[in-house]
Scaffold this motif. Structure first.
Motif, mmCIF file in Angstrom:
data_model
loop_
_atom_site.group_PDB
_atom_site.id
_atom_site.type_symbol
_atom_site.label_atom_id
_atom_site.label_comp_id
_atom_site.label_asym_id
_atom_site.label_seq_id
_atom_site.Cartn_x
_atom_site.Cartn_y
_atom_site.Cartn_z
ATOM 1 N N LEU A 37 0.897 -1.183 -0.232
ATOM 2 C CA LEU A 37 0.404 0.052 0.037
ATOM 3 C C LEU A 37 0.699 1.589 0.019
ATOM 4 O O LEU A 37 0.554 2.058 -0.993
ATOM 5 N N GLY A 38 1.688 1.127 1.016
ATOM 6 C CA GLY A 38 3.005 2.306 0.720
ATOM 7 C C GLY A 38 3.890 2.597 -0.970
ATOM 8 O O GLY A 38 3.326 4.071 -0.982
ATOM 9 N N MET A 39 4.376 1.815 -0.886
ATOM 10 C CA MET A 39 4.335 1.576 -2.491
ATOM 11 C C MET A 39 3.830 2.044 -3.755
ATOM 12 O O MET A 39 4.007 2.790 -4.144
ATOM 13 N N LEU A 40 2.084 1.801 -3.501
ATOM 14 C CA LEU A 40 1.525 1.837 -4.170
ATOM 15 C C LEU A 40 1.080 3.419 -4.193
ATOM 16 O O LEU A 40 1.049 4.492 -5.250
ATOM 17 N N LEU A 41 0.446 4.101 -3.143
ATOM 18 C CA LEU A 41 0.811 5.793 -2.554
ATOM 19 C C LEU A 41 1.521 6.031 -2.759
ATOM 20 O O LEU A 41 1.620 7.706 -3.301
ATOM 21 N N MET A 42 3.166 5.987 -3.360
ATOM 22 C CA MET A 42 4.484 6.668 -3.124
ATOM 23 C C MET A 42 4.603 6.861 -5.036
ATOM 24 O O MET A 42 4.500 8.210 -5.671
ATOM 25 N N CYS A 43 3.963 6.179 -5.561
ATOM 26 C CA CYS A 43 4.122 5.941 -7.146
ATOM 27 C C CYS A 43 2.566 7.047 -7.552
ATOM 28 O O CYS A 43 2.266 7.850 -8.022
ATOM 29 N N PHE A 44 1.394 6.831 -7.161
ATOM 30 C CA PHE A 44 0.403 7.682 -6.661
ATOM 31 C C PHE A 44 0.837 9.013 -7.416
ATOM 32 O O PHE A 44 0.394 9.885 -7.242
ATOM 33 N N TYR A 90 3.359 10.294 -9.182
ATOM 34 C CA TYR A 90 2.595 10.391 -10.453
ATOM 35 C C TYR A 90 1.990 12.449 -10.422
ATOM 36 O O TYR A 90 1.587 12.651 -11.129
ATOM 37 N N ILE A 91 0.549 12.383 -9.354
ATOM 38 C CA ILE A 91 0.639 13.049 -9.084
ATOM 39 C C ILE A 91 1.212 14.730 -9.627
ATOM 40 O O ILE A 91 0.805 15.691 -9.863
ATOM 41 N N LEU A 92 2.329 14.859 -8.648
ATOM 42 C CA LEU A 92 2.937 15.428 -8.601
ATOM 43 C C LEU A 92 4.222 15.805 -9.626
ATOM 44 O O LEU A 92 4.602 17.111 -10.486
ATOM 45 N N SER A 93 3.935 14.596 -10.367
ATOM 46 C CA SER A 93 4.604 14.999 -12.443
ATOM 47 C C SER A 93 3.764 15.545 -12.761
ATOM 48 O O SER A 93 4.042 16.562 -14.458
ATOM 49 N N ASP A 98 7.157 23.296 -20.076
ATOM 50 C CA ASP A 98 7.093 22.237 -20.083
ATOM 51 C C ASP A 98 7.707 21.473 -18.186
ATOM 52 O O ASP A 98 8.293 21.889 -17.965
ATOM 53 N N GLY A 99 7.014 20.324 -18.353
ATOM 54 C CA GLY A 99 6.409 19.626 -17.546
ATOM 55 C C GLY A 99 6.423 20.407 -16.479
ATOM 56 O O GLY A 99 5.490 21.038 -16.275
ATOM 57 N N ASN A 100 7.188 20.683 -15.195
ATOM 58 C CA ASN A 100 7.027 20.747 -14.049
ATOM 59 C C ASN A 100 7.491 22.650 -14.256
ATOM 60 O O ASN A 100 7.038 22.549 -13.481
ATOM 61 N N VAL A 101 7.854 23.066 -15.635
ATOM 62 C CA VAL A 101 8.323 24.204 -15.223
ATOM 63 C C VAL A 101 7.133 25.497 -16.154
ATOM 64 O O VAL A 101 7.137 24.291 -17.326
ATOM 65 N N ILE A 138 1.573 28.118 -8.067
ATOM 66 C CA ILE A 138 2.695 26.888 -7.336
ATOM 67 C C ILE A 138 1.185 25.983 -7.555
ATOM 68 O O ILE A 138 0.856 26.235 -7.031
ATOM 69 N N GLY A 139 1.387 24.809 -7.946
ATOM 70 C CA GLY A 139 0.558 23.660 -7.564
ATOM 71 C C GLY A 139 -0.058 23.208 -9.082
ATOM 72 O O GLY A 139 -1.564 22.668 -8.887
ATOM 73 N N THR A 140 -1.015 24.629 -9.756
ATOM 74 C CA THR A 140 -1.783 24.340 -11.245
ATOM 75 C C THR A 140 -1.188 22.882 -11.773
ATOM 76 O O THR A 140 0.057 22.907 -11.853
ATOM 77 N N LYS A 141 -2.070 22.056 -12.365
ATOM 78 C CA LYS A 141 -2.406 21.411 -13.319
ATOM 79 C C LYS A 141 -2.037 21.624 -15.067
ATOM 80 O O LYS A 141 -2.467 23.077 -14.949
ATOM 81 N N SER A 142 -0.445 21.372 -15.371
ATOM 82 C CA SER A 142 -0.442 21.349 -16.211
ATOM 83 C C SER A 142 -1.003 21.210 -17.833
ATOM 84 O O SER A 142 -1.768 22.367 -18.684
ATOM 85 N N ALA A 143 -1.848 20.533 -17.233
ATOM 86 C CA ALA A 143 -2.768 20.465 -18.653
ATOM 87 C C ALA A 143 -3.967 21.349 -18.281
ATOM 88 O O ALA A 143 -4.880 21.070 -19.512
ATOM 89 N N ASP A 144 -3.783 21.649 -17.165
ATOM 90 C CA ASP A 144 -5.077 23.009 -17.624
ATOM 91 C C ASP A 144 -4.625 24.013 -17.689
ATOM 92 O O ASP A 144 -6.097 25.452 -18.004
ATOM 93 N N ILE A 145 -4.029 24.378 -18.396
ATOM 94 C CA ILE A 145 -3.002 25.785 -18.959
ATOM 95 C C ILE A 145 -3.452 25.600 -20.361
ATOM 96 O O ILE A 145 -2.328 24.897 -21.570
ATOM 97 N N ASP A 146 -4.039 26.491 -20.915
ATOM 98 C CA ASP A 146 -4.894 26.921 -22.508
ATOM 99 C C ASP A 146 -3.838 27.565 -22.323
ATOM 100 O O ASP A 146 -3.700 29.027 -22.806
ATOM 101 N N ALA A 147 -2.823 27.548 -23.207
ATOM 102 C CA ALA A 147 -1.651 29.492 -23.952
ATOM 103 C C ALA A 147 -1.900 29.625 -24.674
ATOM 104 O O ALA A 147 -1.678 30.962 -24.072
ATOM 105 N N ARG A 148 -2.684 29.514 -25.379
ATOM 106 C CA ARG A 148 -3.609 30.052 -26.612
ATOM 107 C C ARG A 148 -4.807 31.402 -25.512
ATOM 108 O O ARG A 148 -4.867 32.674 -25.733
#
Length: 411
Positions: free
Chosen positions: A93-100, A103-106, A167-170, A136-146
């Motif tokens: 369970l700890g390994m599963l939570l760490m992977c999750f 993923y969320i942080l990425s 670009d990734g987390n930047v 800081i903390g915004t989901k990169s997929a929610d940002i519409d650059a245009r």
């Protein structure tokens, strides 16, 4: 070595074989193609060997025909390791939570890089981005650059160019202003160039205005060096006011006094250094030690912080804080005045350098004396610096002198 890793993947057993017919046991194992590795006879009726898990299951027929007993001494390999871990649900369970969590942080923005040209109101741009929910903390997929670019260009009229790149987390924000303000010109009237300090003029570079001094002149603080009033030069010219601009380099002089006590306390280590650690999650600190008090007596405390980074751009809000505590004792040490001369002269130079806006130190003359158990250094420092300062002139066009030639013709 690679073959050993392959065998460990299938499982290896260290066995102890006991019986009166060991030779017959070995011959039957050879006939059945059962491999015994590193066989070693430990007694007349006992031997040790290493074999694979697959060959161990095929020993049943050999054991019955030779009346030998096989005991397992050690188990190694992936099948046995998996058997130990498969029922440890908390670990999985700890390994599963760490992977999750990874993923969320990425998928979030953790670094904001800005490239603003001169004239851009950085505070207004960042406030507008916060209103759009970008930070800081915004989901990169929610940002519409245009869409962000269109919104910023619409809301902020002073922007000539704006872009957002993820670009990734930047996230990189670039902006440029419509018009950049002039570097040296002022919007409020005309200016004179006055002396910032007393000195002797050695070099002049006048771009606009009328010179009021020459090279070699001694000037005082506040004296006008370049006047904003430009006199008429010819028939087609006229008297006018300009924004005076000039660089005036002069030789200046500073008087400094530095003092240092002849008696001082010197540190000596009095014991072994100790370390204690703490984990910081944002503003929350968790101490990994029981005692919160320092060692008795005097001690130095050195704090170092190590942050956790997954890559060059992703930095987790978790850090390890290490405190090194070094106890020490002090002992009085007496110095001669000449021993402190170098430190006093260095301090005098540093104090003068902080007063110079643009320039350098040429030479220094120092006199060292002893007063009240202290070394006193009185010095004179000669410098070469730019003393011209732009000061607003209160005159306007109405204050200009009338042209005498024009008045005589009218008469």
């Amino acid at each position: 070595m690679v073959a050993d890793w392959i065998r460990l993947a299938g499982g290896m057993l260290s066995v102890r074989i006991r019986g009166a017919e060991l030779e017959r046991f070995l011959n039957l194992c050879a006939q059945e193609h059962i491999t015994l590795r590193r066989p070693k006879r430990t007694d007349i009726d006992e031997m040790q060997a290493v074999m694979s898990l697959r060959d161990f299951y095929r020993l049943s027929r050999v054991r019955k025909r030779t009346r030998c007993r096989v005991h397992i001494a050690q188990r190694r390999g992936l099948p046995f390791f998996w058997k130990k871990l498969r029922r440890r649900y908390a670990l999985w369970l700890g390994m599963l939570l760490m992977c999750f969590a990874c993923y969320i942080l990425s998928t979030r923005i953790w670094v904001i890089e800005t490239e603003f040209a001169q004239g851009v109101d950085a505070y207004a741009v960042m406030q507008e981005l916060q209103q759009l929910g970008i930070g800081i903390g915004t989901k990169s997929a929610d940002i519409d650059a245009r869409a962000v670019k269109l919104h910023m260009m619409t809301e902020l009229d002073e922007l000539k160019y704006f872009s957002v790149n993820v670009d990734g987390n930047v996230i990189t924000v670039q902006a440029a202003a419509v018009t950049e303000p002039p570097a040296n010109e002022s919007k409020n009237g005309v200016h004179d160039v006055v002396a910032l300090k007393d000195g002797i003029v050695e070099k002049m570079a006048v771009r606009r205005g009328t010179e009021q001094c020459e090279i070699g002149d001694a000037v005082l603080q506040g004296e006008i060096l370049v006047d904003a009033l430009v006199e008429k030069q010819g028939q087609l010219d006229e008297t006018r006011l300009v924004d005076a601009n000039a660089d005036i380099w002069a030789s200046t002089r500073y008087y400094t006094t530095r003092k240092m006590a002849l008696e001082a306390d010197k540190k000596y280590k009095s014991g072994k250094s100790k370390r204690r650690y703490a984990v910081c999650f944002g503003k929350t600190r968790i101490n990994l030690f029981f005692s919160s008090s320092l060692t008795e007596g005097n001690c130095d405390r050195i704090i170092t912080t190590k942050k956790i980074r997954l890559n060059d751009f992703l930095e987790l809000p978790v850090s390890l804080c290490c405190e090194t505590i070094q106890p020490y004792t002090t002992k009085a040490v007496y110095h001669d005045a000449e021993e402190l001369r170098a430190k006093l002269e260095y301090g005098a130079r540093r104090s003068v350098e902080r007063q110079i806006n643009e320039g350098n130190i040429n030479s220094m003359q120092a006199d060292l004396t002893t007063e009240n158990d202290a070394a006193v250094l009185r010095s004179v420092v000669w410098c070469y610096e730019q003393i011209g300062e732009s000061v607003e002139d209160g005159r306007t066009e109405a204050d200009l002198p009338e042209d005498t030639e024009e008045t005589e013709e009218e008469q």
